[in-house]
Write a protein that holds these residues in place. Structure first.
Motif, PDB file in Angstrom:
ATOM      1  N   ALA A  69      11.158  -7.743   0.018  1.00 39.05           N
ATOM      2  CA  ALA A  69      10.844  -8.073   1.413  1.00 39.05           C
ATOM      3  C   ALA A  69      10.961  -6.847   2.305  1.00 39.05           C
ATOM      4  O   ALA A  69      10.079  -6.591   3.137  1.00 39.05           O
ATOM      5  N   ILE A  70      12.029  -6.081   2.157  1.00 33.29           N
ATOM      6  CA  ILE A  70      12.213  -4.915   3.026  1.00 33.29           C
ATOM      7  C   ILE A  70      11.150  -3.865   2.742  1.00 33.29           C
ATOM      8  O   ILE A  70      10.669  -3.184   3.655  1.00 33.29           O
ATOM      9  N   ALA A  71      10.750  -3.729   1.480  1.00 35.46           N
ATOM     10  CA  ALA A  71       9.686  -2.773   1.151  1.00 35.46           C
ATOM     11  C   ALA A  71       8.367  -3.187   1.803  1.00 35.46           C
ATOM     12  O   ALA A  71       7.667  -2.362   2.409  1.00 35.46           O
ATOM     13  N   SER A  72       8.016  -4.470   1.688  1.00 34.50           N
ATOM     14  CA  SER A  72       6.768  -4.962   2.256  1.00 34.50           C
ATOM     15  C   SER A  72       6.765  -4.868   3.777  1.00 34.50           C
ATOM     16  O   SER A  72       5.789  -4.416   4.392  1.00 34.50           O
ATOM     17  N   LEU A  73       7.866  -5.267   4.401  1.00 32.14           N
ATOM     18  CA  LEU A  73       7.931  -5.266   5.860  1.00 32.14           C
ATOM     19  C   LEU A  73       7.986  -3.852   6.427  1.00 32.14           C
ATOM     20  O   LEU A  73       7.391  -3.575   7.475  1.00 32.14           O
ATOM     21  N   CYS A  74       8.702  -2.952   5.755  1.00 30.50           N
ATOM     22  CA  CYS A  74       8.714  -1.554   6.204  1.00 30.50           C
ATOM     23  C   CYS A  74       7.321  -0.943   6.091  1.00 30.50           C
ATOM     24  O   CYS A  74       6.899  -0.159   6.951  1.00 30.50           O
ATOM     25  N   ALA A  75       6.600  -1.298   5.030  1.00 34.18           N
ATOM     26  CA  ALA A  75       5.234  -0.789   4.869  1.00 34.18           C
ATOM     27  C   ALA A  75       4.340  -1.276   6.007  1.00 34.18           C
ATOM     28  O   ALA A  75       3.543  -0.506   6.567  1.00 34.18           O
ATOM     29  N   ARG A  76       4.493  -2.542   6.383  1.00 33.45           N
ATOM     30  CA  ARG A  76       3.672  -3.066   7.478  1.00 33.45           C
ATOM     31  C   ARG A  76       4.041  -2.431   8.810  1.00 33.45           C
ATOM     32  O   ARG A  76       3.181  -2.103   9.623  1.00 33.45           O
ATOM     33  N   ARG A  77       5.334  -2.253   9.047  1.00 28.57           N
ATOM     34  CA  ARG A  77       5.768  -1.606  10.294  1.00 28.57           C
ATOM     35  C   ARG A  77       5.281  -0.165  10.348  1.00 28.57           C
ATOM     36  O   ARG A  77       4.960   0.352  11.419  1.00 28.57           O
ATOM     37  N   LEU A  78       5.219   0.486   9.204  1.00 27.78           N
ATOM     38  CA  LEU A  78       4.675   1.842   9.153  1.00 27.78           C
ATOM     39  C   LEU A  78       3.214   1.832   9.562  1.00 27.78           C
ATOM     40  O   LEU A  78       2.771   2.674  10.357  1.00 27.78           O
TER      41      LEU A  78
END
Length: 454
Positions: A69-78
């Motif tokens: 989840a943190i990987a996916s959400l950090c990617a989207r925020r990036l």
């Protein structure tokens, strides 16, 4: 321009994927070296250490969900250019991981024996597995925090940081295995205890390096940025993390439940075939490692593409990932077909029966490997896009339902033993690939791929 874009995406996929692939493969190779060194202590030691894998993975289920989840959400925020939100979610998740990992370690130390019995440890395996499990899980704090930090870094595209961390820690693990299992250069021969200590020391090194990565200027999630912006854990960040983590946790729990049941069923085939199965699963995990590296790239690249609102680019990344996966899995399958006797002979020298088990396992692995890697790439794409409800359904059907029922029928009812175990795995992987591929080709994942709200 239409011809250069796919080439550019192929190159970008490679640049993001190769550190994750190398990282994942080296982790598995270190596990294979562990098994090889433990095999010098006998088949019971191999089985005793091997039986600890499923309860460990089951205990880590919640953390794996949060990491994805943190990987996916950090990617989207990036992709959305929302650095503050990315760092806020990261800090909130880190606080949870720290507290939860301490509690987990205490529970596993106190209840090691009953936990391992549930997961299939018999009287011959249990004394060895309890010692190993208590040491490794008692210090799981270091491993879990390191994995969480690396997941966030991967989501932000910093796959080389995670690779360097894990390569170094696994080198430490292998070196300490050599020194502590059988005793070399004046170190005591500690056997299985030495293998457990070596594993812990490797995770401590990974922990130190992962934490250090948060102080680098190029890190998107960064301690200095968190301090300068006065970012604190907050309920708003929990609201972002919980829905995806919860769905992924459901997927992981259902698949781990399936793995736990099938692991317990597999342990009933006997110590010798189970020892061969443990070695075979190491090579099966090698294929998973290749796919896992590509999956990490798919989560980062498709998540970023969704954040940018470019879904065509996301599909191009998937096609690139599948091309790499096909080449890698075909090479690994060929290796198992050509050198199965030599591979299993390293673990069980001068034992014709164990080599025969190895041949059976190798033939199945050669069939499973391309299916498994392709499945994982699709899964990574769907996770990066946020279509985690479907991955929950598909994984539950493939592992918890199909694999469990089929293994029960083939092992318990039909007495097929080792062949029944691996046939069940082959069918399970095939079912999952069909479901994930259908979802991708249907285009329905696009309904879930909506940029997150500010």
């Amino acid at each position: 321009m239409t011809e250069t874009k796919p080439k550019s995406n192929l190159q970008e996929t490679f640049e993001i994927a190769w550190p994750s692939v190398v990282e994942s493969v080296l982790i598995v190779l270190a596990g294979m070296v562990d098994t090889y060194m433990v095999s010098t202590l006998g088949k019971a030691a191999v089985a005793g250490v091997g039986v600890t894998n499923q309860p460990k993975y089951f205990a880590y289920t919640m953390f794996y969900a949060l990491n994805t989840a943190i990987a996916s959400l950090c990617a989207r925020r990036l992709g959305e250019k929302k650095r503050r939100e990315a760092n806020g979610m990261f800090l909130t998740g880190l606080l949870f991981v720290t507290i939860a990992s301490i509690l987990l370690g205490l529970l596993c130390v106190v209840f090691a024996a009953p936990i391992l019995k549930v997961f299939g440890a018999n009287a011959e395996m249990l004394p060895i597995s309890v010692i190993y499990f208590r040491i490794v899980m008692g210090f799981s704090l270091f491993n879990l925090i390191s994995m969480y930090i690396n997941a966030a870094q991967r989501g932000c595209g910093n796959t080389k940081i995670a690779m360097t961390t894990n390569v170094t820690s696994n080198l430490v693990n292998v070196l300490m295995n050599y020194l502590l299992i059988n005793g070399h250069f004046g170190f005591p021969a500690l056997g299985v205890v030495g293998a457990a200590i070596a594993t812990v020391l490797g995770t401590v090194v990974a922990f130190v390096m992962s934490v250090h990565s948060l102080f680098r200027k190029e890190s998107y999630v960064q301690v200095q940025y968190i301090l300068s912006e006065a970012i604190r854990p907050a309920k708003a960040y929990v609201t972002d993390l919980v829905p995806m983590t919860g769905t992924l946790l459901g997927e992981n729990l259902m698949t781990r439940l399936g793995f736990a049941i099938t692991g317990a069923l597999t342990a009933r085939i006997g110590t010798d075939p189970y020892s061969a199965h443990t070695v075979g699963m190491n090579f099966m995990n090698l294929g998973f490692a290749f796919g896992d590296g590509l999956q990490a790239a798919m989560v980062a690249l498709t998540g970023k593409s969704v954040g940018e609102g470019d879904r065509e680019k996301a599909e191009s990344y998937v096609r690139s990932g599948q091309k790499f996966g096909l080449v890698i899995s075909a090479a690994t399958a060929a290796l198992m077909l050509l050198f199965h006797d030599q591979i299993f002979g390293l673990y069980f020298p001068n034992d014709p029966q164990m080599l025969e088990y190895g041949r059976i396992i190798s033939y199945f692995i050669a069939l499973i490997m391309p299916i498994q890697v392709a499945k994982i790439v699709f899964n990574g794409m769907l996770r990066g896009a946020g279509d985690v409800r479907f991955t929950l359904i598909a994984s539950t059907i493939g592992v918890t339902v199909v694999q469990t029922i089929l293994m029960y029928i083939l092992i318990i009812k039909m007495g097929m033993g080792l062949q029944g175990v691996w046939l069940s795995i082959l069918v399970s992987q095939s079912v999952q690939l069909i479901l994930f591929a259908w979802r991708y080709k249907s285009g329905k994942w696009m309904d879930a791929a909506k940029p997150s709200e500010a």
